[in-house]
Design a protein around this motif. Structure first.
Motif, PDB file in Angstrom:
ATOM      1  N   VAL A  10       6.618  -6.980  -5.771  1.00 24.53           N
ATOM      2  CA  VAL A  10       5.707  -8.053  -6.171  1.00 24.53           C
ATOM      3  C   VAL A  10       5.506  -7.990  -7.676  1.00 24.53           C
ATOM      4  CG1 VAL A  10       4.519  -8.042  -3.941  1.00 24.53           C
ATOM      5  CG2 VAL A  10       3.599  -6.687  -5.826  1.00 24.53           C
ATOM      6  N   SER A  11       4.891  -9.020  -8.225  1.00 28.79           N
ATOM      7  CA  SER A  11       4.586  -9.011  -9.655  1.00 28.79           C
ATOM      8  C   SER A  11       3.304  -8.230  -9.907  1.00 28.79           C
ATOM      9  CB  SER A  11       4.417 -10.447 -10.170  1.00 28.79           C
ATOM     10  OG  SER A  11       3.237 -11.014  -9.656  1.00 28.79           O
ATOM     11  N   SER A  12       3.124  -7.806 -11.138  1.00 35.26           N
ATOM     12  CA  SER A  12       1.876  -7.125 -11.507  1.00 35.26           C
ATOM     13  C   SER A  12       0.689  -8.056 -11.300  1.00 35.26           C
ATOM     14  CB  SER A  12       1.929  -6.665 -12.969  1.00 35.26           C
ATOM     15  OG  SER A  12       2.861  -5.631 -13.119  1.00 35.26           O
ATOM     16  N   ARG A  13       0.890  -9.327 -11.582  1.00 31.50           N
ATOM     17  CA  ARG A  13      -0.187 -10.308 -11.393  1.00 31.50           C
ATOM     18  C   ARG A  13      -0.618 -10.353  -9.927  1.00 31.50           C
ATOM     19  NH1 ARG A  13       0.076 -15.764 -14.322  1.00 31.50           N
ATOM     20  NH2 ARG A  13      -1.544 -14.793 -15.533  1.00 31.50           N
ATOM     21  N   THR A  14       0.350 -10.307  -9.001  1.00 26.01           N
ATOM     22  CA  THR A  14       0.025 -10.303  -7.574  1.00 26.01           C
ATOM     23  C   THR A  14      -0.782  -9.066  -7.219  1.00 26.01           C
ATOM     24  OG1 THR A  14       1.986 -11.591  -7.016  1.00 26.01           O
ATOM     25  CG2 THR A  14       1.009 -10.282  -5.243  1.00 26.01           C
ATOM     26  N   LEU A  15      -0.366  -7.926  -7.757  1.00 22.93           N
ATOM     27  CA  LEU A  15      -1.097  -6.680  -7.505  1.00 22.93           C
ATOM     28  C   LEU A  15      -2.544  -6.812  -7.971  1.00 22.93           C
ATOM     29  CD1 LEU A  15      -0.808  -3.703  -6.537  1.00 22.93           C
ATOM     30  CD2 LEU A  15      -0.356  -3.129  -8.925  1.00 22.93           C
ATOM     31  N   TYR A  16      -2.732  -7.352  -9.183  1.00 19.73           N
ATOM     32  CA  TYR A  16      -4.082  -7.492  -9.725  1.00 19.73           C
ATOM     33  C   TYR A  16      -4.877  -8.606  -9.051  1.00 19.73           C
ATOM     34  CZ  TYR A  16      -3.453  -3.897 -13.208  1.00 19.73           C
ATOM     35  OH  TYR A  16      -3.267  -2.690 -13.830  1.00 19.73           O
ATOM     36  N   ASN A  17      -4.211  -9.515  -8.337  1.00 15.34           N
ATOM     37  CA  ASN A  17      -4.946 -10.503  -7.542  1.00 15.34           C
ATOM     38  C   ASN A  17      -5.638  -9.842  -6.350  1.00 15.34           C
ATOM     39  OD1 ASN A  17      -4.442 -12.812  -9.050  1.00 15.34           O
ATOM     40  ND2 ASN A  17      -2.577 -13.302  -7.925  1.00 15.34           N
ATOM     41  N   HIS A  18      -5.079  -8.722  -5.907  1.00 13.04           N
ATOM     42  CA  HIS A  18      -5.644  -8.012  -4.755  1.00 13.04           C
ATOM     43  C   HIS A  18      -6.538  -6.840  -5.155  1.00 13.04           C
ATOM     44  CE1 HIS A  18      -3.328 -10.196  -1.742  1.00 13.04           C
ATOM     45  NE2 HIS A  18      -2.347 -10.191  -2.620  1.00 13.04           N
ATOM     46  N   PHE A  19      -6.242  -6.236  -6.297  1.00 16.40           N
ATOM     47  CA  PHE A  19      -7.002  -5.067  -6.777  1.00 16.40           C
ATOM     48  C   PHE A  19      -7.301  -5.273  -8.248  1.00 16.40           C
ATOM     49  CE2 PHE A  19      -4.173  -3.756  -3.378  1.00 16.40           C
ATOM     50  CZ  PHE A  19      -5.074  -3.224  -2.473  1.00 16.40           C
ATOM     51  N   GLU A  20      -8.579  -5.220  -8.608  1.00 17.78           N
ATOM     52  CA  GLU A  20      -8.965  -5.525  -9.986  1.00 17.78           C
ATOM     53  C   GLU A  20      -8.549  -4.457 -10.986  1.00 17.78           C
ATOM     54  OE1 GLU A  20     -13.561  -3.961 -10.191  1.00 17.78           O
ATOM     55  OE2 GLU A  20     -13.185  -5.975  -9.400  1.00 17.78           O
ATOM     56  N   SER A  21      -8.249  -3.247 -10.489  1.00 17.97           N
ATOM     57  CA  SER A  21      -7.876  -2.163 -11.397  1.00 17.97           C
ATOM     58  C   SER A  21      -7.119  -1.081 -10.631  1.00 17.97           C
ATOM     59  CB  SER A  21      -9.133  -1.542 -12.023  1.00 17.97           C
ATOM     60  OG  SER A  21      -9.918  -0.922 -11.005  1.00 17.97           O
ATOM     61  N   HIS A  62       3.056  10.873  -9.062  1.00 19.59           N
ATOM     62  CA  HIS A  62       2.626  10.952 -10.462  1.00 19.59           C
ATOM     63  C   HIS A  62       1.160  11.328 -10.656  1.00 19.59           C
ATOM     64  CE1 HIS A  62       6.449   9.268 -11.743  1.00 19.59           C
ATOM     65  NE2 HIS A  62       6.336   8.399 -10.746  1.00 19.59           N
ATOM     66  N   GLY A  63       0.396  11.422  -9.562  1.00 18.15           N
ATOM     67  CA  GLY A  63      -1.030  11.675  -9.709  1.00 18.15           C
ATOM     68  C   GLY A  63      -1.733  10.430 -10.219  1.00 18.15           C
ATOM     69  N   PHE A  64      -3.055  10.485 -10.255  1.00 13.13           N
ATOM     70  CA  PHE A  64      -3.808   9.298 -10.665  1.00 13.13           C
ATOM     71  C   PHE A  64      -3.503   8.901 -12.103  1.00 13.13           C
ATOM     72  CE2 PHE A  64      -7.411   7.183 -12.606  1.00 13.13           C
ATOM     73  CZ  PHE A  64      -7.547   6.094 -11.766  1.00 13.13           C
ATOM     74  N   HIS A  65      -3.576   9.847 -13.006  1.00  9.52           N
ATOM     75  CA  HIS A  65      -3.403   9.518 -14.430  1.00  9.52           C
ATOM     76  C   HIS A  65      -1.983   9.082 -14.758  1.00  9.52           C
ATOM     77  CE1 HIS A  65      -7.446  10.555 -15.480  1.00  9.52           C
ATOM     78  NE2 HIS A  65      -7.326  11.719 -14.849  1.00  9.52           N
ATOM     79  N   GLY A  66      -1.006   9.633 -14.059  1.00 10.61           N
ATOM     80  CA  GLY A  66       0.381   9.280 -14.334  1.00 10.61           C
ATOM     81  C   GLY A  66       0.860   8.046 -13.594  1.00 10.61           C
ATOM     82  N   ALA A  67       0.114   7.626 -12.575  1.00  8.21           N
ATOM     83  CA  ALA A  67       0.514   6.449 -11.803  1.00  8.21           C
ATOM     84  C   ALA A  67       0.455   5.207 -12.680  1.00  8.21           C
ATOM     85  CB  ALA A  67      -0.388   6.281 -10.585  1.00  8.21           C
ATOM     86  N   ASN A  68       1.386   4.305 -12.418  1.00 10.29           N
ATOM     87  CA  ASN A  68       1.509   3.112 -13.239  1.00 10.29           C
ATOM     88  C   ASN A  68       1.538   1.887 -12.329  1.00 10.29           C
ATOM     89  OD1 ASN A  68       3.447   1.023 -14.475  1.00 10.29           O
ATOM     90  ND2 ASN A  68       2.835   2.278 -16.235  1.00 10.29           N
ATOM     91  N   THR A  69       0.652   0.932 -12.582  1.00 10.71           N
ATOM     92  CA  THR A  69       0.583  -0.239 -11.715  1.00 10.71           C
ATOM     93  C   THR A  69       1.835  -1.109 -11.810  1.00 10.71           C
ATOM     94  OG1 THR A  69      -0.680  -1.427 -13.401  1.00 10.71           O
ATOM     95  CG2 THR A  69      -1.928  -0.339 -11.639  1.00 10.71           C
ATOM     96  N   LYS A 121       6.544  -3.047  -8.853  1.00 11.79           N
ATOM     97  CA  LYS A 121       8.011  -3.092  -8.729  1.00 11.79           C
ATOM     98  C   LYS A 121       8.458  -2.483  -7.399  1.00 11.79           C
ATOM     99  CE  LYS A 121      12.230  -1.990 -11.203  1.00 11.79           C
ATOM    100  NZ  LYS A 121      12.818  -1.426 -12.406  1.00 11.79           N
ATOM    101  N   ARG A 122       7.895  -1.327  -7.046  1.00 14.41           N
ATOM    102  CA  ARG A 122       8.231  -0.676  -5.770  1.00 14.41           C
ATOM    103  C   ARG A 122       7.907  -1.584  -4.588  1.00 14.41           C
ATOM    104  NH1 ARG A 122       7.209   5.546  -5.130  1.00 14.41           N
ATOM    105  NH2 ARG A 122       7.734   6.296  -7.197  1.00 14.41           N
ATOM    106  N   MET A 158       0.823  -1.185   0.000  1.00 14.03           N
ATOM    107  CA  MET A 158       0.000   0.000   0.000  1.00 14.03           C
ATOM    108  C   MET A 158       0.871   1.255   0.000  1.00 14.03           C
ATOM    109  SD  MET A 158      -2.947  -1.306  -0.279  1.00 14.03           S
ATOM    110  CE  MET A 158      -4.111  -0.038   0.005  1.00 14.03           C
ATOM    111  N   GLU A 159       1.975   1.204   0.753  1.00 11.76           N
ATOM    112  CA  GLU A 159       2.851   2.378   0.794  1.00 11.76           C
ATOM    113  C   GLU A 159       3.457   2.644  -0.584  1.00 11.76           C
ATOM    114  OE1 GLU A 159       3.046   4.598   3.220  1.00 11.76           O
ATOM    115  OE2 GLU A 159       1.594   3.362   4.280  1.00 11.76           O
ATOM    116  N   ALA A 160       3.764   1.598  -1.327  1.00  8.21           N
ATOM    117  CA  ALA A 160       4.297   1.774  -2.677  1.00  8.21           C
ATOM    118  C   ALA A 160       3.278   2.497  -3.556  1.00  8.21           C
ATOM    119  CB  ALA A 160       4.655   0.422  -3.279  1.00  8.21           C
TER     120      ALA A 160
END
Length: 70
Positions: free
Chosen positions: A27-38, A11-18, A23-24, A1-3
């Motif tokens: 974890v993998s992007s897949r792990t992130l999307y396992n917890h948050f759908e978007s 970067h703001g909402f539009h500039g933020a990148n999952t 990476k911060r 969550m801190e990342a």
């Protein structure tokens, strides 16, 4: 969550990148999307955390005579 907080702060909402958030967080992007759908769902979770943090902060009293630069 801190990342995610740091990414949205920098970067703001539009500039933020999952991918960068994952990476911060180390974890993998897949792990992130396992917890948050978007990115929207992640941002909503972050917003809720920030609201909760704000609610436990001690209020700052207003003082019209206090110099804002001090």
């Amino acid at each position: 969550m801190e990342a995610a907080v740091e990414e949205f702060r920098e970067h703001g909402f539009h500039g933020a990148n999952t991918t960068r958030i994952a990476k911060r967080a180390g974890v993998s992007s897949r792990t992130l999307y396992n917890h948050f759908e978007s990115k929207d769902a992640l941002f909503e979770a972050i917003a809720q955390i920030m609201i909760e943090r704000n609610c436990v902060m001690a209020p700052v009293p207003y003082d019209a005579d206090r110099d804002l630069n001090a």
